[in-house]
Design a protein around this motif. Structure first.
Motif, mmCIF file in Angstrom:
data_model
loop_
_atom_site.group_PDB
_atom_site.id
_atom_site.type_symbol
_atom_site.label_atom_id
_atom_site.label_comp_id
_atom_site.label_asym_id
_atom_site.label_seq_id
_atom_site.Cartn_x
_atom_site.Cartn_y
_atom_site.Cartn_z
ATOM 1 N N ALA A 34 44.058 46.121 36.723
ATOM 2 C CA ALA A 34 44.358 46.188 38.157
ATOM 3 C C ALA A 34 44.062 47.595 38.688
ATOM 4 C CB ALA A 34 45.819 45.816 38.408
ATOM 5 N N ALA A 37 40.371 47.974 39.105
ATOM 6 C CA ALA A 37 39.873 47.235 40.273
ATOM 7 C C ALA A 37 40.153 48.026 41.555
ATOM 8 C CB ALA A 37 40.518 45.853 40.343
ATOM 9 N N ARG A 38 41.345 48.590 41.645
ATOM 10 C CA ARG A 38 41.676 49.386 42.840
ATOM 11 C C ARG A 38 40.776 50.612 42.935
ATOM 12 N NH1 ARG A 38 47.053 48.073 41.200
ATOM 13 N NH2 ARG A 38 47.373 50.143 40.285
ATOM 14 N N ILE A 40 37.746 51.015 41.681
ATOM 15 C CA ILE A 40 36.379 50.616 42.064
ATOM 16 C C ILE A 40 36.295 50.391 43.573
ATOM 17 C CG2 ILE A 40 34.709 48.718 41.918
ATOM 18 C CD1 ILE A 40 35.632 48.417 38.943
ATOM 19 N N LEU A 41 37.284 49.711 44.118
ATOM 20 C CA LEU A 41 37.252 49.416 45.552
ATOM 21 C C LEU A 41 37.343 50.694 46.381
ATOM 22 C CD1 LEU A 41 39.505 46.234 45.564
ATOM 23 C CD2 LEU A 41 37.072 46.311 46.141
ATOM 24 N N LEU A 42 38.183 51.624 45.961
ATOM 25 C CA LEU A 42 38.307 52.885 46.715
ATOM 26 C C LEU A 42 37.015 53.697 46.644
ATOM 27 C CD1 LEU A 42 41.940 53.961 45.760
ATOM 28 C CD2 LEU A 42 41.099 53.397 48.055
ATOM 29 N N ASN A 45 34.259 52.029 48.674
ATOM 30 C CA ASN A 45 34.459 52.275 50.103
ATOM 31 C C ASN A 45 34.012 53.680 50.477
ATOM 32 O OD1 ASN A 45 35.729 51.570 52.782
ATOM 33 N ND2 ASN A 45 36.867 53.419 52.251
#
Lengths: 64, 538
Positions: A34, A37-38, A40-42, A45
């Motif tokens: 988890a 995943a967070r 990677i998303l940050l 972005n």
């Protein structure tokens, strides 16, 4: 056209690597997944540029 | 008290067609008296095309069914003359909230700008929606418009016969046959007409079940769309709460693939779910409780010979995004004026090909959006759940991932980029109204809202520009609507139509999509664009 920087780009690479691992200390496998995943998303972005992101997806797919 | 969906609204009555010695030919027969079939019929009747609607039932739909109607379909319904009672009865909303576990992580506003006559959405039970359309049919009949509505008439056979179709109809008094120059099949996702013609309907099945509990209750939740991912009362699944008129609430539980339907539908089990969600001491009455599954699929072509498909009969999506009934109404909006021109001999039959091009474009957009929403709402792999949860976790704290939160991308009209009907564009003007058959954006003018002033035929909208009062190209007329500075005190026309240009001339299609636009009137250019917009070859 923007290009994914695949050259060495982080000052203090050993320090960063240690920070990355330290961030996972004490996490279960599910928590680590988890966290990743967070992260990677940050980062995705922050990059924002879809071409660069597409190149990163392609580069990460390469296994050998 | 008998409910509206239990009362026959168009009971079977014998028609003279049943006593004819040879099958009576009609210009258009519509099969299916749901929102799409009635929309098609009303539109054609307003164009003075005689139309007969057949339906095996005689009542409006059972249960609330489709409850969310978007701004663009409401504008279409205004043009059809039944938007007002729906909006008056409906519950207006534009705000949504998204919860993850027990936390609110995100909220949205669907219409953050002013200058529109209609709201982003209304919620209205499908039975009220259909009732308003049936009322409109009766009103048109009273005015002598050529529209028939035959309940208890089930289409059981269809045969393509070159320039017409023969339809076998079953009634309580026995079978009869009628013929139609054109048949519009609006008979739903399981379209019997489609099956009779042996046409494919392929796509993706989603392995999940959803339980709807429409309940009547006094509750103080605000008029917003509330969506839960993985809530304590429905672990690992999703849930939706939405208000309808008359204190009816739409509650939708994702319940997974391997379920016992009979068990789930037992009132005591639904009661347990509702109390876990809304509190142990709620008082409610259960109005409707279906379990549904869904598919995302469409026909390869939307017309075959003299049979045209619209609505769910042609394409099916998941309910997330309210893209079912809303897109079906855009189908008939796109179709009616084209069929009118073809029937009147003013456009080639090939104009119908543009119905396929444009509405398949729309269907693909809807299927794409609705599939993506479904993948987000019901993640089917470990990785997809991981990223879904990460998006929701981050959304609570950072704007970064809020645009990725997908509890349904709610229906917006599509722009037909690349349609063969499109004419010249002008790059100085705003992108949202580009001449790629963009939907016209409403705006207040000195004499009412813009879309109300562009009803059902070609218009030449001029803003600070000269043009003739009307212009005819071989029987197709474009009528001028002249606007000037007095029409735009708040700058909506500038923002939505002028952009960097000082003046504008828009060729607007009967379905209120932009066919072409220029800075000033050029007679030859406008005539050429009008020919293009009705499918005439250059």
């Amino acid at each position: 056209m923007s290009t994914l920087n695949t050259g060495a780009n982080i000052a203090g690479p050993d320090d960063f690597y240690a920070e990355l691992l330290a961030a996972h200390d004490g996490l279960s496998k599910a928590e680590s997944d988890a966290f990743n995943a967070r992260l990677i998303l940050l980062l995705a972005n922050h990059i924002g540029d879809r071409q660069v992101l597409a190149q990163a997806l392609q580069a990460a797919r390469r296994r050998k | 008290m008998s409910k509206i969906f239990e009362t026959p609204l168009y009971p079977y009555a014998r028609s003279s067609d049943q006593d004819a010695s040879v099958p009576v030919r009609h210009p258009v027969v519509v099969v299916g008296a749901g929102p799409i079939g009635l929309g098609a019929a009303i539109d054609l009747a307003l164009h003075d095309i005689p139309v007969v609607v057949l339906d095996d039932n005689d009542k409006v739909s059972w249960g609330s069914r489709a409850v969310c109607y978007a701004k663009r379909p409401l504008e279409i319904l205004d043009r059809l003359g039944c938007g007002e009672p729906m909006v008056n009865k409906g519950v207006e909303w534009k705000l949504g909230k998204v919860f993850f576990d027990e936390r609110k992580v995100y909220d949205f506003n669907l219409l953050p700008e002013g200058g529109h006559r209609r709201p982003a959405f209304i919620n209205l039970q499908q039975y009220h929606f259909e009732k308003a359309m049936v009322d409109r049919v009766r009103e048109l009949q009273a005015q002598g418009k050529p529209i028939g509505l035959r309940g208890g008439n089930k289409a059981i056979a269809v045969e393509q016969r070159g320039d017409h179709v023969r339809i076998g109809v079953e009634t309580p008094e026995g079978p009869y046959a009628i013929e139609a120059d054109w048949l519009i099949a609006c008979d739903g996702a399981n379209s019997p007409i489609r099956a009779m013609l042996g046409l494919d309907f392929v796509g993706r099945v989603f392995e999940d079940n959803f339980l709807i509990a429409d309940v009547v209750m006094e509750a103080k939740f605000p008029t917003e769309r509330w969506f839960w991912f993985d809530p304590p009362f429905n672990r690992g699944q999703s849930a939706l709460l939405h208000k309808q008129p008359d204190n009816v609430w739409r509650i939708d539980f994702q319940i997974g693939w391997d379920i016992d339907r009979q068990e789930e539908l037992k009132p005591e089990n639904i009661d347990r779910r509702l109390r876990a969600m809304l509190g142990q001491d709620i008082k409610y009455e259960l109005e409707w409780r279906p379990i549904y599954t869904f598919q995302c699929r469409r026909m390869e072509k939307f017309h075959e010979g003299r049979v045209i498909f619209a609505g769910d009969a042609a394409h099916q999506v998941s309910p997330f995004g309210a893209r079912g009934a809303n897109s079906g109404l855009q189908d008939t909006d796109n179709l009616a004026w084209k069929l009118k021109l073809i029937i009147d001999g003013k456009a080639p039959a090939a104009l119908l090909d543009s119905y396929d091009v444009e509405r398949i474009h729309g269907a693909d957009e809807n299927i794409l959006n609705s599939s993506r929403s479904t993948d987000f709402i019901t993640p089917k792999s470990e990785a997809s759940r991981l990223f879904r949860d990460a998006v929701l976790d981050l959304a609570e704290h950072f704007p970064a991932t809020r645009p990725m939160v997908n509890s349904g991308r709610l229906s917006v009209p599509c722009t037909y980029d690349g349609s063969p009907l499109n004419g010249p564009d002008n790059a100085k003007m705003p992108k949202r109204t580009r001449a790629q058959a963009s939907p016209m954006v409403d705006a207040p003018t000195a004499n009412g809202f813009l879309l109300d002033r562009l009803p059902g035929r070609f218009h030449l909208l001029t803003i600070n520009a000269e043009a003739p009062a009307s212009l005819d190209v071989d029987g197709v007329t474009a009528t001028r609507l002249a606007l000037g500075p007095a029409d735009d005190p708040d700058g909506f026309l500038k923002e939505r139509y002028l952009g960097e240009a000082k003046s504008a001339v828009y060729l607007v299609r009967p379905d209120q999509h932009v066919a072409a636009r220029w800075e000033s009137h050029d007679d030859a250019a406008v005539r050429a664009a009008l020919n293009t917009a009705v499918g005439r070859l250059a």
